[in-house]
Every structure is written in C-alpha cells, then in structure tokens.
Motif scaffolding. Structure first.
Motif, PDB file in Angstrom:
ATOM      1  N   MET A 121       0.817  -1.204   0.000  1.00  9.32           N
ATOM      2  CA  MET A 121       0.000   0.000   0.000  1.00  9.32           C
ATOM      3  C   MET A 121       0.858   1.264   0.000  1.00  9.32           C
ATOM      4  SD  MET A 121      -3.055  -1.190   2.616  1.00  9.32           S
ATOM      5  CE  MET A 121      -3.918   0.362   2.479  1.00  9.32           C
ATOM      6  N   ALA A 122       2.043   1.174   0.589  1.00 12.66           N
ATOM      7  CA  ALA A 122       2.936   2.333   0.625  1.00 12.66           C
ATOM      8  C   ALA A 122       3.427   2.718  -0.766  1.00 12.66           C
ATOM      9  CB  ALA A 122       4.131   2.057   1.532  1.00 12.66           C
ATOM     10  N   VAL A 123       3.377   1.756  -1.706  1.00 12.30           N
ATOM     11  CA  VAL A 123       3.791   2.082  -3.084  1.00 12.30           C
ATOM     12  C   VAL A 123       2.587   2.176  -4.013  1.00 12.30           C
ATOM     13  CG1 VAL A 123       6.098   1.125  -2.807  1.00 12.30           C
ATOM     14  CG2 VAL A 123       4.267  -0.363  -3.635  1.00 12.30           C
ATOM     15  N   GLY A 124       1.384   2.295  -3.428  1.00  7.55           N
ATOM     16  CA  GLY A 124       0.215   2.616  -4.247  1.00  7.55           C
ATOM     17  C   GLY A 124      -0.790   1.514  -4.476  1.00  7.55           C
ATOM     18  N   ALA A 125      -0.541   0.290  -3.980  1.00 10.29           N
ATOM     19  CA  ALA A 125      -1.511  -0.787  -4.174  1.00 10.29           C
ATOM     20  C   ALA A 125      -2.775  -0.490  -3.374  1.00 10.29           C
ATOM     21  CB  ALA A 125      -0.914  -2.120  -3.736  1.00 10.29           C
ATOM     22  N   ARG A 126      -3.934  -0.745  -3.966  1.00  6.35           N
ATOM     23  CA  ARG A 126      -5.195  -0.424  -3.295  1.00  6.35           C
ATOM     24  C   ARG A 126      -6.221  -1.566  -3.372  1.00  6.35           C
ATOM     25  NH1 ARG A 126      -2.396   2.484  -1.233  1.00  6.35           N
ATOM     26  NH2 ARG A 126      -2.417   4.763  -1.064  1.00  6.35           N
ATOM     27  N   HIS A 127      -6.073  -2.488  -4.306  1.00  8.38           N
ATOM     28  CA  HIS A 127      -7.068  -3.543  -4.475  1.00  8.38           C
ATOM     29  C   HIS A 127      -6.860  -4.616  -3.409  1.00  8.38           C
ATOM     30  CE1 HIS A 127      -9.169  -7.000  -6.223  1.00  8.38           C
ATOM     31  NE2 HIS A 127      -9.842  -6.127  -6.966  1.00  8.38           N
ATOM     32  N   TYR A 128      -7.836  -4.758  -2.503  1.00  6.27           N
ATOM     33  CA  TYR A 128      -7.669  -5.655  -1.354  1.00  6.27           C
ATOM     34  C   TYR A 128      -7.394  -7.088  -1.795  1.00  6.27           C
ATOM     35  CZ  TYR A 128      -8.788  -8.494   2.716  1.00  6.27           C
ATOM     36  OH  TYR A 128      -8.731  -9.416   3.729  1.00  6.27           O
ATOM     37  N   GLY A 129      -8.121  -7.559  -2.768  1.00  5.76           N
ATOM     38  CA  GLY A 129      -7.946  -8.942  -3.216  1.00  5.76           C
ATOM     39  C   GLY A 129      -6.547  -9.190  -3.754  1.00  5.76           C
ATOM     40  N   ASN A 130      -6.034  -8.241  -4.544  1.00  7.76           N
ATOM     41  CA  ASN A 130      -4.688  -8.396  -5.096  1.00  7.76           C
ATOM     42  C   ASN A 130      -3.624  -8.318  -4.003  1.00  7.76           C
ATOM     43  OD1 ASN A 130      -5.751  -8.605  -7.665  1.00  7.76           O
ATOM     44  ND2 ASN A 130      -5.394  -6.455  -8.189  1.00  7.76           N
TER      45      ASN A 130
END
Length: 262
Positions: A121-130
């Motif tokens: 998440m710190a590098v921009g990931a937002r999709h919970y499933g992924n």
C-alpha cells in the motif's frame, strides 16, 4: 556479481564519515556496489560496521561524504543531500532494511498479511484482493504457511518473524537491501535455513545487498565481496573467498582464526 552494460554502480560511496563527539563511528569509507552484488561488512563489536550501515541507509546523518544511488527516475543522486520525504520514498520503494530483531521491522499488532500488505500500500496498491493474494504468495515464498496469514507476528517463532520481515521488505522488489545481522540471535539450525532462503531470494531477484554481520559463515555464504572494519576504518577489502582464505591484514587474520570475540 553482475554489472550492467553501462558499467554504472548502483551505489557509489565516497569519503563517508560519522563521528560521535571525539569518537570515530566510521571514517573515510569509499566503495562501489554493483547491480546484483552482495557486499559483506565484518568486524568486532564497536568496529563501526553498524554506524556505516545506518549512514548508508539514511538512519544517521554523516558528517561528510557522499552516498550516490542510481535512482530509477533521475539517475545518480546523493542521498545525503536528499530531502527527508525523498529518502522516505526511497526507503519504501527501491530500498529495504532487514533488522537483526524482527520486532524492529514489523508491526507486531498487525497480522502477517497486513505487515506485507502495508508495504504494498505504501507504493500505491489499493485492491484488497490483489494485496491479499500477493501477501499469501510471499508467505509461501519465505516458508510460512499461508494459512497463517491472519495470525499476528507475536504468535510466530523468532525465525518465522525474521522470514516475515524479509517478506515485508522484498514484496515491492527493492533494488538494494540493507541487512543488519540478519541471522543474529537465532539457533544454528534456524540460521542455516534462513541463510539458504536469503541466498535463494538474492539470486532469484537479482538483488544488491549490504550485509553487516559478525559471523564470517554468513558472509561466506551470501557476499561476493567483503570489507573488514576496525576502529571505524576499512582495513582490508576484496573478494570474499580471497579475504577469508588468505587474509593479509593482521586484524583480519585474528578474525578468521577466531581469536577476537566479535
């Protein structure tokens, strides 16, 4: 060790010096680190190796010197003169730091999956499933049962906590990993398993790394090159096998013969 076509070091250190009042932490350290290379730093307690690692990783402000990192976006940058937000971003993306005590590198009140997911998440990931799928995959890669993804780190053994810290650090594919006594405090059998895991990950991911340790067996297994420090200065450097099999400096000879308690 691998060098890129342009023969550009990933990290170029020149004259790095850190003092504490009148005491030398590290003095006039210079070296190049190439893409895909692992550099080991050894010495007895108080030799300056941990100060050097802290200054390289931006945890300590050096008195003078340059730490020039070949960034993806802007090419070579002196991280010493970077702004604090720039260094924090570097630490979240291209750099990783594996602490001796995994509790220093983990959120102990957050699940194993959450620890790995936070870095994503710190590098921009937002999709919970992924995020959860990637965390599950990485738990398996570091030999933690993926079924324990929702367990908190305090329920894990020391070796499992260290493997979780490694997963948290490597999940974003950093280009440079700082390791501070990564096998310190673990039982011999657990150390061997962790070293085998680290060696495989370094090889498979093409990582560059700087490993600080008092354990010559660790650098023998992990490091391409070796620097020996005494009283804040590098007294010998070279290919790891060459330094350990045919040490030239008297201090290195003492280390290799285990005369010093390191």
């Amino acid at each position: 060790m691998m060098k890129d076509d342009a023969q550009t070091p990933l990290l170029r250190v020149r004259g790095l010096t850190k003092t504490y009042g009148g005491r030398i932490g590290c003095a006039d350290i210079s070296f190049d680190l190439w893409p895909g290379e692992v550099l080991g730093v050894v010495g007895e307690s108080g030799s300056g190796k941990s100060t050097l690692l802290g200054a390289l990783a931006g945890h300590l402000a050096p008195d003078r010197g340059e730490v020039i990192f070949d960034t993806r976006a802007e090419g070579p940058r002196d991280t010493v003169t970077m702004s604090e937000p720039e260094r924090r971003m570097l630490a979240r993306t291209d750099w990783a730091f594996v602490h001796q005590n995994p509790r220093d590198g983990l959120r102990m009140n957050v699940s194993a999956g959450g620890n790995v997911g936070e870095r994503l998440m710190a590098v921009g990931a937002r999709h919970y499933g992924n995020i959860r799928a990637t965390a599950t995959d990485w738990l398996g890669r570091v030999e933690i049962d993926p079924a324990r993804i929702d367990d908190r780190p305090q329920a894990f053994s020391g070796g499992m906590q260290q493997r979780l810290q490694i997963a948290r650090n490597l999940v974003t594919g950093p280009r440079l990993v700082f390791m501070d006594e990564p096998t310190g405090g673990l039982d011999v059998s657990v150390q061997a398993r962790l070293l085998d895991l680290l060696r495989g990950l370094v090889r498979d991911m093409g990582l560059s790394a700087i490993v600080v340790t008092h354990d010559l067996a660790v650098v023998r297994l992990l490091a391409d090159r070796l620097m020996v420090m005494k009283s804040g200065r590098v007294v010998e450097a070279g290919l790891t096998d060459q330094v350990l099999d045919d040490p030239q400096h008297a201090y290195t000879q003492l280390l290799v013969s285990s005369v010093l308690q390191v």
